[in-house]
Design an enzyme around this catalytic site. Sequence first.
Site, PDB file in Angstrom:
ATOM      1  N   GLU A 159      -4.557  16.697  -0.899  1.00 15.72           N
ATOM      2  CA  GLU A 159      -3.311  16.663  -2.082  1.00 15.72           C
ATOM      3  C   GLU A 159      -3.502  17.848  -2.915  1.00 15.72           C
ATOM      4  O   GLU A 159      -2.684  18.575  -3.845  1.00 15.72           O
ATOM      5  CB  GLU A 159      -3.199  15.402  -1.901  1.00 15.72           C
ATOM      6  CG  GLU A 159      -1.980  14.593  -1.391  1.00 15.72           C
ATOM      7  CD  GLU A 159      -2.209  13.031  -1.285  1.00 15.72           C
ATOM      8  OE1 GLU A 159      -3.059  12.539  -1.973  1.00 15.72           O
ATOM      9  OE2 GLU A 159      -1.612  12.191   0.261  1.00 15.72           O
ATOM     10  N   GLU A 180      -8.894  14.425   8.307  1.00 11.14           N
ATOM     11  CA  GLU A 180      -7.492  13.943   7.905  1.00 11.14           C
ATOM     12  C   GLU A 180      -6.606  15.066   8.471  1.00 11.14           C
ATOM     13  O   GLU A 180      -6.340  16.056   7.340  1.00 11.14           O
ATOM     14  CB  GLU A 180      -7.469  13.465   6.409  1.00 11.14           C
ATOM     15  CG  GLU A 180      -8.549  12.376   5.638  1.00 11.14           C
ATOM     16  CD  GLU A 180      -7.348  11.903   4.267  1.00 11.14           C
ATOM     17  OE1 GLU A 180      -7.680  10.491   4.501  1.00 11.14           O
ATOM     18  OE2 GLU A 180      -7.649  12.525   3.686  1.00 11.14           O
ATOM     19  N   TRP A 225      -6.610   5.309  -3.780  1.00 16.58           N
ATOM     20  CA  TRP A 225      -5.602   4.916  -4.838  1.00 16.58           C
ATOM     21  C   TRP A 225      -4.809   5.663  -4.871  1.00 16.58           C
ATOM     22  O   TRP A 225      -3.591   5.402  -5.640  1.00 16.58           O
ATOM     23  CB  TRP A 225      -6.155   3.548  -5.570  1.00 16.58           C
ATOM     24  CG  TRP A 225      -6.248   2.219  -5.309  1.00 16.58           C
ATOM     25  CD1 TRP A 225      -6.919   1.638  -3.441  1.00 16.58           C
ATOM     26  CD2 TRP A 225      -6.013   0.988  -5.492  1.00 16.58           C
ATOM     27  NE1 TRP A 225      -6.601   1.054  -3.617  1.00 16.58           N
ATOM     28  CE2 TRP A 225      -6.429  -0.102  -4.991  1.00 16.58           C
ATOM     29  CE3 TRP A 225      -5.940   0.735  -7.221  1.00 16.58           C
ATOM     30  CZ2 TRP A 225      -6.467  -0.942  -5.793  1.00 16.58           C
ATOM     31  CZ3 TRP A 225      -6.158  -0.674  -7.633  1.00 16.58           C
ATOM     32  CH2 TRP A 225      -6.571  -1.824  -6.835  1.00 16.58           C
ATOM     33  N   LYS A 226      -5.209   6.480  -5.154  1.00 17.26           N
ATOM     34  CA  LYS A 226      -4.044   7.950  -5.375  1.00 17.26           C
ATOM     35  C   LYS A 226      -3.726   7.819  -6.776  1.00 17.26           C
ATOM     36  O   LYS A 226      -4.567   7.044  -7.443  1.00 17.26           O
ATOM     37  CB  LYS A 226      -2.755   8.567  -4.547  1.00 17.26           C
ATOM     38  CG  LYS A 226      -3.700   8.113  -2.432  1.00 17.26           C
ATOM     39  CD  LYS A 226      -2.640   9.099  -2.222  1.00 17.26           C
ATOM     40  CE  LYS A 226      -3.533   8.452  -1.161  1.00 17.26           C
ATOM     41  NZ  LYS A 226      -2.312  10.031   0.481  1.00 17.26           N
ATOM     42  N   GLY A 284      -5.058   5.289   2.441  1.00 14.99           N
ATOM     43  CA  GLY A 284      -4.194   5.410   1.479  1.00 14.99           C
ATOM     44  C   GLY A 284      -3.852   4.807   1.199  1.00 14.99           C
ATOM     45  O   GLY A 284      -4.559   3.034   0.444  1.00 14.99           O
ATOM     46  N   SER A 339      -3.023   7.511   7.784  1.00 13.03           N
ATOM     47  CA  SER A 339      -1.706   6.521   7.871  1.00 13.03           C
ATOM     48  C   SER A 339      -2.085   5.352   8.719  1.00 13.03           C
ATOM     49  O   SER A 339      -1.986   4.749   9.609  1.00 13.03           O
ATOM     50  CB  SER A 339      -1.023   6.666   8.884  1.00 13.03           C
ATOM     51  OG  SER A 339       0.327   7.690   8.010  1.00 13.03           O
ATOM     52  N   HIS A 398      -9.326  16.915  -0.662  1.00 14.08           N
ATOM     53  CA  HIS A 398      -7.918  15.878  -0.067  1.00 14.08           C
ATOM     54  C   HIS A 398      -7.565  16.976  -0.080  1.00 14.08           C
ATOM     55  O   HIS A 398      -6.986  17.768  -1.037  1.00 14.08           O
ATOM     56  CB  HIS A 398      -7.271  14.991  -0.836  1.00 14.08           C
ATOM     57  CG  HIS A 398      -7.047  14.224  -0.675  1.00 14.08           C
ATOM     58  ND1 HIS A 398      -5.490  14.289   0.176  1.00 14.08           N
ATOM     59  CD2 HIS A 398      -6.755  12.547   0.482  1.00 14.08           C
ATOM     60  CE1 HIS A 398      -4.727  13.415   0.849  1.00 14.08           C
ATOM     61  NE2 HIS A 398      -5.737  12.022   0.792  1.00 14.08           N
TER      62      HIS A 398
HETATM   63  P1  PGA Z   1      -2.457   7.477   3.868  1.00 19.47           P
HETATM   64  O1  PGA Z   1      -3.094   7.750   3.016  1.00 19.47           O
HETATM   65  O2  PGA Z   1      -2.994   5.481   4.505  1.00 19.47           O
HETATM   66  O3  PGA Z   1      -1.392   6.917   3.245  1.00 19.47           O
HETATM   67  O4  PGA Z   1      -1.723   8.110   4.910  1.00 19.47           O
HETATM   68  C1  PGA Z   1      -4.576   8.772   3.344  1.00 19.47           C
HETATM   69  C2  PGA Z   1      -5.175   9.477   2.514  1.00 19.47           C
HETATM   70  O5  PGA Z   1      -4.659  10.874   1.905  1.00 19.47           O
HETATM   71  O6  PGA Z   1      -6.582   9.448   2.751  1.00 19.47           O
END
Ligand code: PGA
Length: 245
Positions: A96, A163, A7-8, A227, A206, A94
């Site tokens: 990010e 990823e 869910w970030k 995500g 995605s 991750h």
């Molecule tokens: P996303 O994110 O499905 O929105 O591309 C995936 C993730 O960051 O784990």
Amino acid sequence: MYFIANWKMFGNLKSINTINRVINLAKLTKFRKAKIVYCPPYTILDKFVKKTKNTRISIGAQNCHHDKNFGPYTGSINAKMIKQTGAKYVILGHSENRQTGDTNKIINLKLKSSLSENLNVILCFGEKLAERKKKKTFQVIKKQINIGLKNVKNYKKIIFAYEPVWSIGSGKVLNNKDLEYQIKVIKNYIVKKFKIKNPRILYGGSVNPKNINSLIEIRFLKGFLIGSASQKSKKFIDIIKKSIN
Ligand code: PGA
């Protein structure tokens, strides 16, 4: 089949009820094979744990601090604290978080501290677009996995999540042939290097209700890290339903 909902930095107390439909889905015998793990922000971790008590859904955190002990780290949360909430999983590495300073070495410390608290670790890795263009994809991934797992003795609680950085949140996904090849190369490497017989390898980037029909065809995959599409129960359920048949 794993369905990890990342869910970030989204979600609040109210969003907890949006997962009711997923909880109901998980009760159906048909979806026994689906291992659903919600990874909400820290602020609502324990609420999610309580909400999913006595269901087949598990809860995880999205990161943790590398020090397994308590300490003067303003704004941080360690594996012990995550464990105390009742969460069973943690996402590490991750992209990010790599972008904001997590090096492979720090991720390795985080991983070891999480394992010492008996958490299941979802170790993320993947190449940036420039690295792919320079044909450095495997070299980058190998390093991320190798340093990430350095001095780890027991791999039982580790789940691997490939990823590609350029695929996260962009709507862009490798074509099936290339993605299957990539997963196969990663799998073979992990099997050989770490002697893990059946590594659990997930794909993230995605994943949505539209491309899942095609992604599910990819051999060697044991699930998905999702995500944005996981924040809407309708989409998340759609993905799970199309994957389990
Ligand atoms: P996303 O994110 O499905 O929105 O591309 C995936 C993730 O960051 O784990």
